[in-house]
Write a protein that holds these residues in place. Structure first.
Motif, PDB file in Angstrom:
ATOM      1  N   ARG A   1      25.468 -23.125 -80.562  1.00  0.00           N
ATOM      2  CA  ARG A   1      24.450 -22.649 -82.198  1.00  0.00           C
ATOM      3  C   ARG A   1      23.946 -23.891 -81.549  1.00  0.00           C
ATOM      4  N   PHE A   2      22.552 -23.733 -82.706  1.00  0.00           N
ATOM      5  CA  PHE A   2      21.544 -25.001 -82.961  1.00  0.00           C
ATOM      6  C   PHE A   2      21.318 -25.550 -81.096  1.00  0.00           C
ATOM      7  N   LEU A   3      21.030 -24.449 -80.214  1.00  0.00           N
ATOM      8  CA  LEU A   3      20.434 -25.458 -78.939  1.00  0.00           C
ATOM      9  C   LEU A   3      20.065 -24.340 -78.060  1.00  0.00           C
ATOM     10  N   PRO A   4      19.102 -23.582 -77.832  1.00  0.00           N
ATOM     11  CA  PRO A   4      18.484 -22.415 -77.857  1.00  0.00           C
ATOM     12  C   PRO A   4      19.183 -22.639 -76.040  1.00  0.00           C
ATOM     13  N   ALA A   5      19.711 -21.401 -75.491  1.00  0.00           N
ATOM     14  CA  ALA A   5      19.790 -20.949 -73.692  1.00  0.00           C
ATOM     15  C   ALA A   5      18.987 -21.093 -73.023  1.00  0.00           C
ATOM     16  N   ASP A   6      17.983 -20.714 -73.864  1.00  0.00           N
ATOM     17  CA  ASP A   6      16.301 -20.688 -72.836  1.00  0.00           C
ATOM     18  C   ASP A   6      16.075 -22.035 -72.408  1.00  0.00           C
ATOM     19  N   VAL A   7      15.523 -21.835 -70.770  1.00  0.00           N
ATOM     20  CA  VAL A   7      14.916 -23.204 -71.028  1.00  0.00           C
ATOM     21  C   VAL A   7      13.905 -23.761 -71.301  1.00  0.00           C
ATOM     22  N   ARG A   8      13.072 -22.440 -71.408  1.00  0.00           N
ATOM     23  CA  ARG A   8      11.425 -23.366 -72.767  1.00  0.00           C
ATOM     24  C   ARG A   8      12.549 -24.029 -73.859  1.00  0.00           C
ATOM     25  N   GLY A   9      13.010 -24.007 -74.189  1.00  0.00           N
ATOM     26  CA  GLY A   9      13.926 -23.701 -75.852  1.00  0.00           C
ATOM     27  C   GLY A   9      14.098 -24.758 -75.809  1.00  0.00           C
ATOM     28  N   ARG A  10      15.090 -24.532 -75.327  1.00  0.00           N
ATOM     29  CA  ARG A  10      16.420 -25.729 -74.719  1.00  0.00           C
ATOM     30  C   ARG A  10      15.739 -27.227 -74.599  1.00  0.00           C
ATOM     31  N   THR A  11      14.399 -27.411 -73.899  1.00  0.00           N
ATOM     32  CA  THR A  11      14.476 -28.103 -73.059  1.00  0.00           C
ATOM     33  C   THR A  11      12.996 -28.507 -74.899  1.00  0.00           C
ATOM     34  N   THR A  12      12.612 -28.087 -75.030  1.00  0.00           N
ATOM     35  CA  THR A  12      11.513 -28.307 -76.710  1.00  0.00           C
ATOM     36  C   THR A  12      12.709 -28.901 -77.436  1.00  0.00           C
ATOM     37  N   VAL A  13      13.910 -28.158 -78.018  1.00  0.00           N
ATOM     38  CA  VAL A  13      14.985 -29.067 -78.671  1.00  0.00           C
ATOM     39  C   VAL A  13      15.596 -30.402 -78.239  1.00  0.00           C
ATOM     40  N   MET A  14      15.595 -31.207 -76.538  1.00  0.00           N
ATOM     41  CA  MET A  14      15.753 -31.611 -76.408  1.00  0.00           C
ATOM     42  C   MET A  14      14.644 -32.894 -75.831  1.00  0.00           C
ATOM     43  N   GLU A  15      13.249 -32.463 -76.292  1.00  0.00           N
ATOM     44  CA  GLU A  15      12.807 -33.348 -76.189  1.00  0.00           C
ATOM     45  C   GLU A  15      12.665 -34.269 -77.816  1.00  0.00           C
ATOM     46  N   TRP A  16      12.252 -33.376 -78.579  1.00  0.00           N
ATOM     47  CA  TRP A  16      12.324 -34.037 -80.375  1.00  0.00           C
ATOM     48  C   TRP A  16      14.178 -34.410 -80.524  1.00  0.00           C
ATOM     49  N   LEU A  17      14.858 -34.048 -79.781  1.00  0.00           N
ATOM     50  CA  LEU A  17      16.428 -34.977 -80.008  1.00  0.00           C
ATOM     51  C   LEU A  17      15.942 -36.277 -79.132  1.00  0.00           C
ATOM     52  N   PHE A  18      15.843 -36.612 -78.372  1.00  0.00           N
ATOM     53  CA  PHE A  18      15.293 -37.739 -77.601  1.00  0.00           C
ATOM     54  C   PHE A  18      14.002 -38.498 -78.780  1.00  0.00           C
ATOM     55  N   TRP A  19      13.350 -37.882 -79.127  1.00  0.00           N
ATOM     56  CA  TRP A  19      12.259 -38.942 -79.678  1.00  0.00           C
ATOM     57  C   TRP A  19      12.727 -39.056 -81.131  1.00  0.00           C
ATOM     58  N   GLN A  20      14.186 -38.465 -81.597  1.00  0.00           N
ATOM     59  CA  GLN A  20      14.656 -38.957 -82.519  1.00  0.00           C
ATOM     60  C   GLN A  20      15.349 -40.141 -82.498  1.00  0.00           C
ATOM     61  N   VAL A  21      16.344 -40.283 -81.495  1.00  0.00           N
ATOM     62  CA  VAL A  21      17.146 -41.264 -80.902  1.00  0.00           C
ATOM     63  C   VAL A  21      16.045 -42.109 -80.298  1.00  0.00           C
ATOM     64  N   GLY A  22      15.313 -41.774 -80.062  1.00  0.00           N
ATOM     65  CA  GLY A  22      14.619 -43.430 -79.361  1.00  0.00           C
ATOM     66  C   GLY A  22      13.798 -43.956 -79.986  1.00  0.00           C
ATOM     67  N   GLY A  23      13.168 -43.337 -81.007  1.00  0.00           N
ATOM     68  CA  GLY A  23      12.145 -43.670 -82.039  1.00  0.00           C
ATOM     69  C   GLY A  23      12.305 -43.507 -83.246  1.00  0.00           C
ATOM     70  N   LEU A  24      12.406 -42.052 -83.393  1.00  0.00           N
ATOM     71  CA  LEU A  24      12.498 -42.196 -85.089  1.00  0.00           C
ATOM     72  C   LEU A  24      13.634 -43.105 -85.971  1.00  0.00           C
ATOM     73  N   GLY A  25      14.948 -43.348 -85.498  1.00  0.00           N
ATOM     74  CA  GLY A  25      16.090 -43.914 -85.296  1.00  0.00           C
ATOM     75  C   GLY A  25      15.402 -45.017 -85.958  1.00  0.00           C
ATOM     76  N   PRO A  26      15.688 -46.126 -84.156  1.00  0.00           N
ATOM     77  CA  PRO A  26      15.732 -47.416 -84.309  1.00  0.00           C
ATOM     78  C   PRO A  26      14.386 -47.577 -84.875  1.00  0.00           C
ATOM     79  N   MET A  27      13.371 -47.405 -84.706  1.00  0.00           N
ATOM     80  CA  MET A  27      11.754 -47.838 -85.885  1.00  0.00           C
ATOM     81  C   MET A  27      12.554 -48.081 -87.554  1.00  0.00           C
ATOM     82  N   LEU A  28      13.079 -46.481 -87.711  1.00  0.00           N
ATOM     83  CA  LEU A  28      13.282 -46.449 -89.409  1.00  0.00           C
ATOM     84  C   LEU A  28      14.334 -47.920 -89.554  1.00  0.00           C
ATOM     85  N   GLY A  29      15.319 -47.546 -88.842  1.00  0.00           N
ATOM     86  CA  GLY A  29      16.221 -48.828 -88.891  1.00  0.00           C
ATOM     87  C   GLY A  29      15.702 -50.166 -88.919  1.00  0.00           C
ATOM     88  N   GLN A  30      14.786 -50.368 -88.197  1.00  0.00           N
ATOM     89  CA  GLN A  30      14.095 -51.477 -87.989  1.00  0.00           C
ATOM     90  C   GLN A  30      13.795 -51.784 -89.956  1.00  0.00           C
TER      91      GLN A  30
END
Length: 228
Positions: A85-114
């Motif tokens: 659930r909530f993660l596409p099985a196809d390579v393109r859709g999955r890659t897009t979701v993972m890009e933005w997941l990593f954007w959050q954990v590497g950028g949005l969360g740490p910067m807003l936390g600071q």
């Protein structure tokens, strides 16, 4: 069964959002970070970075022994793969979701936390730090606003773990110095997720957790969160 080691923070809310959306059986095991429970040896065995959340899956799909997972992004990916659930099985859709997941954990969360730390909790107000993280917060909201142009959700038409990762960090937008009216696409997206029944259930869980304190007024909590 998923054992969720949890405290009601943005990263904790990420996981309850997923679990409430899927109906996957789980039990809450509170980790009172204001009391330093994240440093206890038993907890460090499953979360060696002494951060929350973490999970233990007592019934992994491979039929083997229990699996523990720490780091909220890794937990979301693990649960998405476990449930399909909530993660596409196809390579393109999955890659897009993972890009933005990593954007959050590497950028949005740490910067807003600071942003939160220097605006609300730092023992002294440091103008440079406050300005630096406010500007970065605004930049990241702008990135998200642009991404949501013409899209219902971050990865496209479907709600995904990328949205579940980002949403909890935008809940405190007012404390971050952000007016969502300046980011109309984020404002629309935010309202859409806030109204989901699973979102409301996930946030209601926070009200059932005992021992929460105002960090800005509790010396013990400040010591455990910022002094160790």
């Amino acid at each position: 069964m998923i054992e969720l080691h949890y405290w009601p923070t943005p990263n904790g809310h990420k996981i309850t959002l997923f679990l409430e959306e899927t109906g996957l059986p789980y039990v809450i095991k509170p980790v009172n970070i204001g009391k330093g429970e994240q440093f206890e040896p038993a907890y460090l065995k499953i979360s060696p970075n002494n951060r929350m959340p973490a999970i233990v899956d007592t019934a992994p799909t491979d039929g083997g022994a229990s699996i523990s997972v720490f780091e909220s992004g890794a937990i979301l990916q693990y649960l998405a793969e476990k449930t399909g659930r909530f993660l596409p099985a196809d390579v393109r859709g999955r890659t897009t979701v993972m890009e933005w997941l990593f954007w959050q954990v590497g950028g949005l969360g740490p910067m807003l936390g600071q942003n939160h730390h220097f605006n609300r909790y730092a023992p002294e107000k440091i103008p440079y730090a406050i300005d630096r993280y406010l500007r970065e917060t605004k930049r990241l909201y702008g990135v998200l606003d642009q991404r949501l142009q013409g899209r219902d959700f971050i990865a496209g038409t479907e709600y995904s773990i990328a949205d579940m990762a980002a949403y909890p960090w935008t809940v405190s937008h007012e404390n971050q110095g952000i007016d969502l009216a300046d980011y109309p696409q984020v404002q629309r997206w935010f309202a859409q997720i806030r109204e989901r029944a699973a979102t409301q259930r996930a946030y209601a869980i926070a009200d059932t957790v005992e021992g929460r304190v105002d960090i800005s007024k509790d010396d013990e909590a400040r010591h455990h969160l910022f002094g160790r």
